[in-house]
Design a protein around this motif. Structure first.
Motif, PDB file in Angstrom:
ATOM      1  N   ILE A 112     -34.391  39.869 -45.497  1.00 53.52           N
ATOM      2  CA  ILE A 112     -33.936  38.535 -45.853  1.00 53.52           C
ATOM      3  C   ILE A 112     -33.952  37.671 -44.602  1.00 53.52           C
ATOM      4  O   ILE A 112     -33.862  38.175 -43.479  1.00 53.52           O
ATOM      5  CB  ILE A 112     -32.517  38.534 -46.467  1.00 53.52           C
ATOM      6  CG1 ILE A 112     -31.514  39.223 -45.535  1.00 53.52           C
ATOM      7  CG2 ILE A 112     -32.525  39.194 -47.829  1.00 53.52           C
ATOM      8  CD1 ILE A 112     -30.093  39.228 -46.052  1.00 53.52           C
ATOM      9  N   TRP A 113     -34.100  36.355 -44.805  1.00 51.39           N
ATOM     10  CA  TRP A 113     -34.006  35.403 -43.696  1.00 51.39           C
ATOM     11  C   TRP A 113     -32.554  34.962 -43.572  1.00 51.39           C
ATOM     12  O   TRP A 113     -31.888  34.687 -44.569  1.00 51.39           O
ATOM     13  CB  TRP A 113     -34.891  34.173 -43.957  1.00 51.39           C
ATOM     14  CG  TRP A 113     -36.328  34.476 -44.241  1.00 51.39           C
ATOM     15  CD1 TRP A 113     -37.012  34.209 -45.389  1.00 51.39           C
ATOM     16  CD2 TRP A 113     -37.275  35.087 -43.358  1.00 51.39           C
ATOM     17  NE1 TRP A 113     -38.318  34.619 -45.273  1.00 51.39           N
ATOM     18  CE2 TRP A 113     -38.508  35.159 -44.050  1.00 51.39           C
ATOM     19  CE3 TRP A 113     -37.201  35.585 -42.059  1.00 51.39           C
ATOM     20  CZ2 TRP A 113     -39.658  35.707 -43.485  1.00 51.39           C
ATOM     21  CZ3 TRP A 113     -38.346  36.134 -41.486  1.00 51.39           C
ATOM     22  CH2 TRP A 113     -39.547  36.189 -42.202  1.00 51.39           C
ATOM     23  N   LEU A 114     -32.066  34.867 -42.348  1.00 49.87           N
ATOM     24  CA  LEU A 114     -30.689  34.477 -42.105  1.00 49.87           C
ATOM     25  C   LEU A 114     -30.610  33.081 -41.500  1.00 49.87           C
ATOM     26  O   LEU A 114     -31.301  32.793 -40.513  1.00 49.87           O
ATOM     27  CB  LEU A 114     -30.011  35.465 -41.143  1.00 49.87           C
ATOM     28  CG  LEU A 114     -29.921  36.925 -41.600  1.00 49.87           C
ATOM     29  CD1 LEU A 114     -29.344  37.774 -40.481  1.00 49.87           C
ATOM     30  CD2 LEU A 114     -29.103  37.063 -42.867  1.00 49.87           C
ATOM     31  N   GLN A 115     -29.784  32.229 -42.057  1.00 44.33           N
ATOM     32  CA  GLN A 115     -29.454  30.985 -41.399  1.00 44.33           C
ATOM     33  C   GLN A 115     -28.542  31.299 -40.214  1.00 44.33           C
ATOM     34  O   GLN A 115     -27.928  32.372 -40.150  1.00 44.33           O
ATOM     35  CB  GLN A 115     -28.763  30.028 -42.369  1.00 44.33           C
ATOM     36  CG  GLN A 115     -29.645  29.589 -43.520  1.00 44.33           C
ATOM     37  CD  GLN A 115     -28.941  28.608 -44.442  1.00 44.33           C
ATOM     38  OE1 GLN A 115     -27.737  28.413 -44.344  1.00 44.33           O
ATOM     39  NE2 GLN A 115     -29.707  28.016 -45.350  1.00 44.33           N
ATOM     40  N   GLU A 116     -28.429  30.359 -39.276  1.00 48.22           N
ATOM     41  CA  GLU A 116     -27.625  30.613 -38.080  1.00 48.22           C
ATOM     42  C   GLU A 116     -26.187  30.977 -38.434  1.00 48.22           C
ATOM     43  O   GLU A 116     -25.599  31.875 -37.828  1.00 48.22           O
ATOM     44  CB  GLU A 116     -27.644  29.390 -37.157  1.00 48.22           C
ATOM     45  CG  GLU A 116     -28.924  29.235 -36.360  1.00 48.22           C
ATOM     46  CD  GLU A 116     -29.162  30.388 -35.390  1.00 48.22           C
ATOM     47  OE1 GLU A 116     -28.168  30.931 -34.849  1.00 48.22           O
ATOM     48  OE2 GLU A 116     -30.330  30.748 -35.166  1.00 48.22           O
TER      49      GLU A 116
END
Length: 294
Positions: free
Chosen positions: A119-123
Motif C-alpha cells: 500500500i502507499w502511505l501518506q505522510e
C-alpha cells in the motif's frame, strides 16, 4: 525512529524467532529471494527500486508498506540506497487466522491474491505507523510485566490501520478500472475462483464459466492482477492448503482430496513446486498449535 539495532523475542519453547523489529539503511537484507516462516511488514522510508513478489514485479519506493505472509517469496532490488523499518512475527506469537475477526487482515493485507502486496502511505499515515513501531521498540527494550501482550496490542493496531488503508486503496483502484464491463468480468472471475478452485484447476475452466475466450480472459487477468490466470488459481489453492495445514489436524491426504487431488503425493509435489517446501514441513514450521487456532 529506531536506532540501528535489532530487537527480537525468542520462543522459549523451541528457541525460534517469535517477533523481530529492525531498521535498515541498505538493501543487503532483502536483495535475495526471501522465504521466511513468519510474516514480514516493511515500510520503505527512503529510496526506490523493484520488488519481485511471487515472481511478479512491482515498483518499490518511499512511503510504501509491503506485507508478506509465511513462505511467500519476495525480493527488493534497490536503485541506490534503500532505507526503512521491518517487523517480522511468527504465528506462534500472533495468529492471523485466530484473530481474523478482530483485525480482518487475512485476505486483505495478507494472503490477497487479487491485490498488489503493498500500500502507499501518506505522510500522516507513515508517521502514525512508525510511531507504533517506536512504541513496540520501547517495549522490547524492557523486561516489564506482560510485555508480550503489550506488543501484541500494538501489533494489532498497526495491522488494523494498515488494513483500513488497503481497503480504501482497493476501492479507489476498482473505481478507476478501465471500464465497467471489465470491472464486472474481474469481479465475476474472483467469484468463480472462490466457488470452484477446489474442483476446477485449469484456466480454460474459468473461460468457459465466464463465456470468454481463453485469450481474452488472459489479457484481462494480466492487466488487472499482474498475474496469469493459472497463477491466480494456483495461489488460491496454495493459500487454502496452508490454512488447512495450520488450522486443522487433517492428514495431508485429506487436504489434498478436498482440494481436488486424488493423489496426495502429486499434491505434495505440486505444493513443494510452488512453495519450495513440503506440506509437512510447512505444518511443522508454521503450524504450532492448530487446536488453539480454531
Amino acid at each position: 525512529m529506531l536506532s540501528q539495532s535489532v530487537y527480537t523475542l525468542i520462543n522459549q519453547q523451541n528457541g525460534n524467532l517469535a517477533f523481530k523489529v529492525f531498521e535498515f539503511d541498505n538493501n543487503s537484507y532483502f536483495d535475495h529471494i526471501q522465504r521466511n516462516n513468519y510474516f514480514t511488514l516493511i515500510i520503505i522510508t527512503a529510496g526506490e527500486g523493484l520488488a519481485t513478489v511471487d515472481f511478479s514485479e512491482y515498483p518499490c519506493r518511499e512511503n510504501t508498506l509491503f506485507a508478506f505472509y509465511p513462505y511467500q517469496p519476495f525480493m527488493l532490488q534497490a536503485k541506490g540506497t534503500l532505507m526503512g523499518v521491518a517487523i517480522q512475527f511468527h504465528h506462534d506469537f500472533f495468529c492471523i487466522y485466530r484473530h481474523h475477526k478482530e483485525i480482518a487482515a487475512n485476505g486483505i493485507l495478507f494472503n490477497n491474491i487479487y491485490q498488489q502486496p503493498f500500500i502507499w502511505l501518506q505522510e500522516s499515515s507513515k508517521k502514525t505507523l512508525l510511531n507504533i513501531v517506536s512504541e513496540i521498540t520501547g517495549e522490547l527494550k524492557t523486561e516489564a510485566l506482560r510485555r508480550d501482550e503489550v506488543i501484541v496490542s500494538y501489533l494489532k493496531i498497526f495491522l488494523v490501520l494498515a488494513t483500513r488503508i488497503k481497503l480504501e486503496q482497493q476501492s479507489m483502484q476498482e473505481a478507476s478500472a478501465v471500464n465497467d464491463k471489465q470491472r464486472f468480468i474481474v469481479q465475476d472471475l474472483r467469484n468463480a475462483i472462490e466457488e470452484n478452485f477446489r474442483l476446477k484447476h485449469s484456466a480454460s475452466d474459468y473461460a468457459d464459466i465466464l463465456h470468454l475466450t481463453p485469450n481474452a480472459l488472459a489479457r484481462i487477468t494480466k492487466t488487472h492482477f499482474n498475474k496469469t490466470l493459472s497463477d491466480l488459481i494456483t495461489d488460491r489453492i496454495i493459500i487454502e492448503a496452508k490454512r488447512e495445514l495450520y488450522l486443522t489436524d487433517k492428514t495431508i491426504k485429506e487436504i489434498a482430496y478436498e482440494l481436488g487431488y486424488e493423489d496426495e503425493y502429486y499434491f505434495s509435489r505440486f505444493f513443494k513446486g510452488k512453495t519450495d517446501i513440503s506440506p509437512q514441513f510447512y505444518r511443522d514450521t508454521v503450524g504450532f498449535n492448530r487446536q488453539a487456532a480454531n
